[in-house]
Design a protein around this motif. Structure first.
Motif, mmCIF file in Angstrom:
data_model
loop_
_atom_site.group_PDB
_atom_site.id
_atom_site.type_symbol
_atom_site.label_atom_id
_atom_site.label_comp_id
_atom_site.label_asym_id
_atom_site.label_seq_id
_atom_site.Cartn_x
_atom_site.Cartn_y
_atom_site.Cartn_z
ATOM 1 N N SER A 100 0.729 -1.188 0.109
ATOM 2 C CA SER A 100 0.124 -0.036 0.098
ATOM 3 C C SER A 100 0.889 1.152 0.187
ATOM 4 O O SER A 100 0.357 2.376 -0.329
ATOM 5 C CB SER A 100 -0.880 -0.118 1.252
ATOM 6 N N GLU A 101 2.156 1.337 0.410
ATOM 7 C CA GLU A 101 2.967 2.198 0.432
ATOM 8 C C GLU A 101 3.813 2.601 -0.975
ATOM 9 O O GLU A 101 4.061 3.664 -1.544
ATOM 10 C CB GLU A 101 3.981 2.102 1.582
ATOM 11 N N CYS A 102 4.268 1.583 -1.531
ATOM 12 C CA CYS A 102 5.144 1.718 -2.711
ATOM 13 C C CYS A 102 4.524 0.795 -3.941
ATOM 14 O O CYS A 102 5.074 1.108 -5.207
ATOM 15 C CB CYS A 102 6.532 1.247 -2.492
ATOM 16 N N GLY A 103 3.586 0.177 -3.800
ATOM 17 C CA GLY A 103 2.970 -0.534 -4.907
ATOM 18 C C GLY A 103 3.622 -1.976 -5.393
ATOM 19 O O GLY A 103 3.419 -2.492 -6.540
ATOM 20 N N ASP A 150 9.092 -10.803 2.248
ATOM 21 C CA ASP A 150 9.621 -10.238 3.498
ATOM 22 C C ASP A 150 9.502 -8.652 3.194
ATOM 23 O O ASP A 150 10.045 -7.884 4.143
ATOM 24 C CB ASP A 150 11.284 -10.697 3.738
ATOM 25 N N HIS A 151 8.754 -8.236 2.334
ATOM 26 C CA HIS A 151 8.893 -6.934 2.022
ATOM 27 C C HIS A 151 8.236 -6.063 3.041
ATOM 28 O O HIS A 151 6.902 -6.447 3.609
ATOM 29 C CB HIS A 151 8.228 -6.740 0.930
ATOM 30 N N HIS A 152 8.738 -4.938 3.552
ATOM 31 C CA HIS A 152 8.096 -4.139 4.365
ATOM 32 C C HIS A 152 8.738 -2.752 4.677
ATOM 33 O O HIS A 152 9.841 -2.499 4.163
ATOM 34 C CB HIS A 152 8.356 -4.767 6.177
ATOM 35 N N HIS A 153 8.021 -1.755 5.313
ATOM 36 C CA HIS A 153 8.618 -0.507 5.717
ATOM 37 C C HIS A 153 8.729 -0.288 7.046
ATOM 38 O O HIS A 153 7.917 -0.663 7.798
ATOM 39 C CB HIS A 153 7.674 0.429 5.006
ATOM 40 N N ASP A 154 9.796 0.504 7.319
ATOM 41 C CA ASP A 154 10.017 0.627 8.795
ATOM 42 C C ASP A 154 8.886 1.574 9.331
ATOM 43 O O ASP A 154 8.963 2.853 8.530
ATOM 44 C CB ASP A 154 11.384 1.349 9.188
#
Length: 214
Positions: free
Chosen positions: A162-165, A173-177
């Motif tokens: 939802s943040e980077c598409g 394992d994709h995530h945002h701090d």
């Protein structure tokens, strides 16, 4: 619903029933491979592309009031995953059954003197025209009912970040701090300040510290 346009026997979706005659109980089985007509499916979601090979298996049975058509259509449908927007291919199998009525007979097979008088009864009925029946309306309804309203590439597709598409299935394992929005606002303010303003603030803070020491 009856159509004013005459049917073309050269159309692969138009079936000739003359061989059956009007003998109740007469049966005919047909297998046809046709090219899919245009706009076959759910617009903008999923459908069978125009020209795609389609296989039709048909069973035509003569009854008192007309011809009962039972069939199955098979083809490959294409669309877009509603979660990750990747292309999707689906093996479609659509079953259908419909009665095509003789225009001069009522729903009990009795010959009527002036066919077509009762517009309300005729509205939802399909008719045999000069011994021909048109399967296209029937096929379109069957395909739409057989297709998923929300196609997915796989049942557990995680979709997009939802943040980077980014497509999450490609990077589990994709995530945002997580960032505290209060600190983010201060950091944004600091980034917009000029070097001179930063030096002045640093000098002012130094002066305050000296007074506190005294």
């Amino acid at each position: 619903m009856a159509s004013n346009a005459r049917l073309d026997h050269r159309n692969p979706l138009v079936i000739d029933t003359h061989e059956l005659g009007r003998r109740p109980g007469a049966l005919q089985r047909l297998t046809r491979e046709i090219d899919a007509p245009a706009d076959l499916g759910i617009p903008g979601v999923v459908g069978v592309p125009e020209g795609t090979p389609m296989e039709l298996e048909l069973r035509l049975e003569s009854v008192m009031e007309g011809v009962l058509v039972t069939g199955t259509a098979r083809a490959t449908a294409k669309g877009e995953c509603v979660r990750c927007l990747e292309p999707v291919e689906l093996e479609l199998e659509a079953d259908f059954q419909e009665m095509f009525s003789y225009p001069d007979a009522d729903d009990r097979g009795r010959v009527i003197a002036e066919p077509g008088d009762d517009a309300e009864d005729d509205e939802d009925r399909l008719f045999i025209e000069d011994g021909l029946i048109d399967l296209e309306p029937l096929l379109r309804d069957a395909v739409v009912l057989a297709l998923p309203m929300q196609p997915v590439c796989q049942e557990d597709c995680p979709g997009l970040c939802s943040e980077c598409g980014a497509r999450l299935a490609d990077d589990p394992d994709h995530h945002h701090d997580a960032v505290d929005i209060r600190w983010a606002a201060l950091q944004g303010l600091a980034d917009t300040m000029t070097d001179g303003e930063k030096d002045e603030m640093s000098g002012a803070e130094a002066g305050v510290d000296e007074k506190q020491e005294k």
